[in-house]
Scaffold this motif. Structure first.
Motif, PDB file in Angstrom:
ATOM      1  N   ARG A 155     117.157 119.851  43.502  1.00 17.00           N
ATOM      2  CA  ARG A 155     117.234 120.505  44.813  1.00 17.00           C
ATOM      3  C   ARG A 155     115.827 120.607  45.386  1.00 17.00           C
ATOM      4  NH1 ARG A 155     121.465 125.205  42.970  1.00 17.00           N
ATOM      5  NH2 ARG A 155     123.383 123.975  43.166  1.00 17.00           N
ATOM      6  N   ILE A 156     115.650 120.088  46.578  1.00 17.07           N
ATOM      7  CA  ILE A 156     114.332 120.049  47.206  1.00 17.07           C
ATOM      8  C   ILE A 156     114.404 120.683  48.594  1.00 17.07           C
ATOM      9  CG2 ILE A 156     113.525 118.054  45.898  1.00 17.07           C
ATOM     10  CD1 ILE A 156     114.364 116.261  48.125  1.00 17.07           C
ATOM     11  N   SER A 157     113.234 120.994  49.150  1.00 18.49           N
ATOM     12  CA  SER A 157     113.237 121.690  50.439  1.00 18.49           C
ATOM     13  C   SER A 157     112.096 121.215  51.334  1.00 18.49           C
ATOM     14  CB  SER A 157     113.107 123.202  50.216  1.00 18.49           C
ATOM     15  OG  SER A 157     111.831 123.550  49.729  1.00 18.49           O
ATOM     16  N   TRP A 158     112.358 121.229  52.623  1.00 16.47           N
ATOM     17  CA  TRP A 158     111.359 120.958  53.661  1.00 16.47           C
ATOM     18  C   TRP A 158     110.495 119.746  53.288  1.00 16.47           C
ATOM     19  CZ3 TRP A 158     109.145 125.985  56.252  1.00 16.47           C
ATOM     20  CH2 TRP A 158     110.211 126.818  56.614  1.00 16.47           C
ATOM     21  N   LEU A 159     111.176 118.640  53.032  1.00 24.44           N
ATOM     22  CA  LEU A 159     110.532 117.433  52.523  1.00 24.44           C
ATOM     23  C   LEU A 159     109.646 116.780  53.579  1.00 24.44           C
ATOM     24  CD1 LEU A 159     110.699 115.790  49.830  1.00 24.44           C
ATOM     25  CD2 LEU A 159     112.319 114.306  51.012  1.00 24.44           C
ATOM     26  N   TYR A 160     108.465 116.336  53.157  1.00 19.70           N
ATOM     27  CA  TYR A 160     107.578 115.627  54.076  1.00 19.70           C
ATOM     28  C   TYR A 160     106.842 114.509  53.344  1.00 19.70           C
ATOM     29  CZ  TYR A 160     103.645 118.346  52.147  1.00 19.70           C
ATOM     30  OH  TYR A 160     102.713 118.904  51.315  1.00 19.70           O
ATOM     31  N   SER A 161     106.382 113.535  54.129  1.00 18.70           N
ATOM     32  CA  SER A 161     105.676 112.386  53.569  1.00 18.70           C
ATOM     33  C   SER A 161     105.021 111.622  54.706  1.00 18.70           C
ATOM     34  CB  SER A 161     106.661 111.466  52.827  1.00 18.70           C
ATOM     35  OG  SER A 161     107.504 110.802  53.757  1.00 18.70           O
ATOM     36  N   ASN A 162     104.448 110.485  54.378  1.00 16.43           N
ATOM     37  CA  ASN A 162     103.880 109.603  55.402  1.00 16.43           C
ATOM     38  C   ASN A 162     104.905 108.599  55.913  1.00 16.43           C
ATOM     39  OD1 ASN A 162     101.230 110.586  55.598  1.00 16.43           O
ATOM     40  ND2 ASN A 162     100.638 109.543  53.725  1.00 16.43           N
ATOM     41  N   VAL A 189     110.084 126.213  51.487  1.00 15.73           N
ATOM     42  CA  VAL A 189     108.946 125.710  50.711  1.00 15.73           C
ATOM     43  C   VAL A 189     108.648 124.258  51.096  1.00 15.73           C
ATOM     44  CG1 VAL A 189     107.945 125.431  48.420  1.00 15.73           C
ATOM     45  CG2 VAL A 189     109.721 127.158  48.785  1.00 15.73           C
ATOM     46  N   PRO A 190     107.608 123.997  51.869  1.00 14.28           N
ATOM     47  CA  PRO A 190     107.229 122.609  52.167  1.00 14.28           C
ATOM     48  C   PRO A 190     106.946 121.839  50.885  1.00 14.28           C
ATOM     49  CG  PRO A 190     106.050 124.150  53.593  1.00 14.28           C
ATOM     50  CD  PRO A 190     106.720 124.972  52.537  1.00 14.28           C
ATOM     51  N   VAL A 219     113.122 121.697  42.590  1.00 17.79           N
ATOM     52  CA  VAL A 219     111.823 121.022  42.490  1.00 17.79           C
ATOM     53  C   VAL A 219     111.028 121.292  43.762  1.00 17.79           C
ATOM     54  CG1 VAL A 219     110.636 118.809  42.229  1.00 17.79           C
ATOM     55  CG2 VAL A 219     112.742 119.242  40.964  1.00 17.79           C
ATOM     56  N   CYS A 220     110.129 122.269  43.666  1.00 17.30           N
ATOM     57  CA  CYS A 220     109.285 122.629  44.811  1.00 17.30           C
ATOM     58  C   CYS A 220     108.037 123.333  44.293  1.00 17.30           C
ATOM     59  CB  CYS A 220     110.043 123.537  45.777  1.00 17.30           C
ATOM     60  SG  CYS A 220     110.572 125.104  45.060  1.00 17.30           S
ATOM     61  N   PRO A 221     106.976 123.371  45.091  1.00 20.07           N
ATOM     62  CA  PRO A 221     105.737 124.044  44.672  1.00 20.07           C
ATOM     63  C   PRO A 221     105.914 125.560  44.670  1.00 20.07           C
ATOM     64  CG  PRO A 221     105.368 122.504  46.498  1.00 20.07           C
ATOM     65  CD  PRO A 221     106.834 122.706  46.389  1.00 20.07           C
ATOM     66  N   ASP A 222     104.863 126.256  44.260  1.00 16.69           N
ATOM     67  CA  ASP A 222     104.831 127.707  44.365  1.00 16.69           C
ATOM     68  C   ASP A 222     104.663 128.111  45.827  1.00 16.69           C
ATOM     69  OD1 ASP A 222     105.003 128.136  41.620  1.00 16.69           O
ATOM     70  OD2 ASP A 222     102.826 128.040  41.344  1.00 16.69           O
ATOM     71  N   GLY A 223     104.957 129.372  46.090  1.00 13.88           N
ATOM     72  CA  GLY A 223     104.742 129.903  47.432  1.00 13.88           C
ATOM     73  C   GLY A 223     105.841 129.539  48.403  1.00 13.88           C
ATOM     74  N   TYR A 224     105.643 129.923  49.650  1.00 14.25           N
ATOM     75  CA  TYR A 224     106.602 129.594  50.702  1.00 14.25           C
ATOM     76  C   TYR A 224     105.894 129.667  52.044  1.00 14.25           C
ATOM     77  CZ  TYR A 224     106.920 134.645  51.542  1.00 14.25           C
ATOM     78  OH  TYR A 224     106.634 135.952  51.824  1.00 14.25           O
ATOM     79  N   LEU A 278     102.214 124.200  39.019  1.00 18.06           N
ATOM     80  CA  LEU A 278     102.781 123.432  40.130  1.00 18.06           C
ATOM     81  C   LEU A 278     101.933 123.487  41.388  1.00 18.06           C
ATOM     82  CD1 LEU A 278     106.546 124.409  39.706  1.00 18.06           C
ATOM     83  CD2 LEU A 278     105.372 122.362  38.894  1.00 18.06           C
ATOM     84  N   GLY A 279     101.137 124.523  41.555  1.00 14.79           N
ATOM     85  CA  GLY A 279     100.337 124.630  42.765  1.00 14.79           C
ATOM     86  C   GLY A 279     101.175 125.063  43.949  1.00 14.79           C
ATOM     87  N   THR A 280     100.520 125.280  45.087  1.00 11.56           N
ATOM     88  CA  THR A 280     101.230 125.714  46.287  1.00 11.56           C
ATOM     89  C   THR A 280     101.403 124.565  47.265  1.00 11.56           C
ATOM     90  OG1 THR A 280      99.154 126.395  47.324  1.00 11.56           O
ATOM     91  CG2 THR A 280     100.350 128.075  46.098  1.00 11.56           C
ATOM     92  N   GLY A 281     102.479 124.607  48.019  1.00 11.63           N
ATOM     93  CA  GLY A 281     102.767 123.545  48.970  1.00 11.63           C
ATOM     94  C   GLY A 281     101.853 123.552  50.164  1.00 11.63           C
ATOM     95  N   ASN A 282     101.475 124.753  50.644  1.00 14.18           N
ATOM     96  CA  ASN A 282     100.772 124.835  51.916  1.00 14.18           C
ATOM     97  C   ASN A 282      99.356 124.278  51.881  1.00 14.18           C
ATOM     98  OD1 ASN A 282     103.017 126.075  52.875  1.00 14.18           O
ATOM     99  ND2 ASN A 282     102.200 128.152  52.783  1.00 14.18           N
ATOM    100  N   ILE A 283      98.693 124.368  50.745  1.00 15.72           N
ATOM    101  CA  ILE A 283      97.283 123.962  50.715  1.00 15.72           C
ATOM    102  C   ILE A 283      97.102 122.514  50.295  1.00 15.72           C
ATOM    103  CG2 ILE A 283      96.465 126.307  50.251  1.00 15.72           C
ATOM    104  CD1 ILE A 283      96.102 125.493  47.327  1.00 15.72           C
ATOM    105  N   THR A 284      98.198 121.792  50.093  1.00 18.00           N
ATOM    106  CA  THR A 284      98.071 120.415  49.647  1.00 18.00           C
ATOM    107  C   THR A 284      98.614 119.411  50.663  1.00 18.00           C
ATOM    108  OG1 THR A 284     100.173 120.580  48.446  1.00 18.00           O
ATOM    109  CG2 THR A 284      98.178 121.043  47.216  1.00 18.00           C
ATOM    110  N   LEU A 285      98.727 119.835  51.899  1.00 12.13           N
ATOM    111  CA  LEU A 285      99.313 118.965  52.913  1.00 12.13           C
ATOM    112  C   LEU A 285      98.473 117.721  53.169  1.00 12.13           C
ATOM    113  CD1 LEU A 285     100.645 121.508  55.564  1.00 12.13           C
ATOM    114  CD2 LEU A 285     101.843 120.447  53.647  1.00 12.13           C
ATOM    115  N   ASN A 286      97.171 117.818  52.904  1.00  8.37           N
ATOM    116  CA  ASN A 286      96.314 116.661  53.108  1.00  8.37           C
ATOM    117  C   ASN A 286      96.291 115.737  51.902  1.00  8.37           C
ATOM    118  OD1 ASN A 286      94.989 118.554  51.571  1.00  8.37           O
ATOM    119  ND2 ASN A 286      92.958 117.951  52.268  1.00  8.37           N
ATOM    120  N   LYS A 287      97.132 116.019  50.913  1.00  5.16           N
ATOM    121  CA  LYS A 287      97.174 115.195  49.700  1.00  5.16           C
ATOM    122  C   LYS A 287      98.539 114.535  49.565  1.00  5.16           C
ATOM    123  CE  LYS A 287      93.834 118.128  47.317  1.00  5.16           C
ATOM    124  NZ  LYS A 287      93.593 119.013  46.150  1.00  5.16           N
ATOM    125  N   LEU A 288      98.918 113.793  50.565  1.00 10.48           N
ATOM    126  CA  LEU A 288     100.203 113.125  50.555  1.00 10.48           C
ATOM    127  C   LEU A 288     100.179 111.954  49.584  1.00 10.48           C
ATOM    128  CD1 LEU A 288     101.039 113.140  54.343  1.00 10.48           C
ATOM    129  CD2 LEU A 288     102.174 114.451  52.566  1.00 10.48           C
TER     130      LEU A 288
END
Length: 288
Positions: A155-162, A189-190, A219-224, A278-288
């Motif tokens: 189960r995944i959420s708010w999926l993003y990619s290039n 959770v992005p 399957v998602c990072p920490d935080g929201y 797992l790290g947080t989703g919000n601070i890794t957006l530049n690491k696609l």
């Protein structure tokens, strides 16, 4: 399984043109894992009667990764037949095929099968979708379980990619030319496709294909985040433009389909299984 054993396995990827499908293909190539791909041109999942016959013509595989899905949440309300076929009905045939051939089925579900407030959602909780897209994804899960095949439902959420169309790319496009308004009272959770695939690989390393595998894992990072904060983070990472992002309440931003106000997934099971940060989703957006 260790990495050497995984490299000896053969993978089949359905929906190879999707953002998950593209990410998986790149990942498997990098890991030097044998795989073949199928897209809608060679396997039309809307033609339910042809699914098993088409799958039987594919090379034998050990793991089938299903990335095919109807993901247009608003479009699903007006195109219910296609949405149900892709997200629910096709899974009946795919999972029955996997059960007969002793293939592990990896399938991706969604946080949108839930509608709950203020507390992260565990895998054991009962789904309660509030839109047709979420309803069909829930039906798809049920069809897999009923088939008795070996499965991993992620189960995944708010999926993003290039790749393809997603919130990340849409915001990046809009920010290049105008001010925008984004809702600030919906929380999730992005999750990048890279995050999903890397953790799928970690999960596979922890299992044995000879075992009875029937797992549902968030399957998602920490935080929201809210969509508004997600958009602000995207702007910070990719844009030097002066266009503004304004916060707006959901009741003033009308959409065809209802969205859950809170669909944050609890990732405790994933952490326990792979034993990694797992790290947080919000601070890794530049690491696609």
């Amino acid at each position: 399984m260790d990495q050497k054993k995984i490299r000896k396995l053969k993978f089949l990827v359905l929906g190879s043109n999707s953002q998950l499908g593209k990410t998986i293909s790149i990942f498997l190539k990098r890991k030097k894992i044998k795989f073949s791909v199928v897209n809608k041109n060679s396997l039309n999942l809307l033609n339910l009667k042809s699914i098993k016959g088409k799958l039987n013509k594919q090379k034998k595989c050990d793991i089938l990764i299903n990335c095919a899905a109807y993901t247009n949440v608003d479009g699903a309300e007006n195109d219910k037949i296609s949405c149900k076929k892709l997200n629910a009905d096709s899974l009946k045939y795919i999972s029955e095929y996997c059960n007969k051939k002793k293939i592990l089925l990896v399938h991706f579900s969604t946080d949108y099968i839930f509608s709950k407030k203020n507390k992260p959602i565990k895998e054991t909780e009962t789904p309660k979708p509030i839109n047709f897209y979420g309803l069909t994804k829930d039906y798809g899960e049920q069809n897999i379980i009923k088939s008795k095949c070996n499965f991993l439902i992620l189960r995944i959420s708010w999926l993003y990619s290039n790749y393809r169309k997603n919130f990340y790319l849409s915001i990046a496009e809009l920010l290049s030319r105008k001010n925008i308004s984004v809702v600030d009272d919906q929380f999730g959770v992005p999750t990048s496709t890279n995050f999903v695939i890397k953790n799928l690989y970690e999960i596979l390393k922890k299992i044995n294909l000879d075992d009875n595998i029937k797992k549902i894992i968030n399957v998602c990072p920490d935080g929201y985040s809210s969509w508004f904060i997600f958009a602000k983070t995207i702007k910070k990472n990719i844009s030097k433009k002066t266009f503004k992002i304004n916060a707006i309440k959901s009741k003033y931003f009308k959409t065809i389909a209802r969205r859950p106000s809170y669909s944050v997934l609890d990732n405790s099971l994933l952490k326990m299984l792979i034993k990694k940060n797992l790290g947080t989703g919000n601070i890794t957006l530049n690491k696609l």
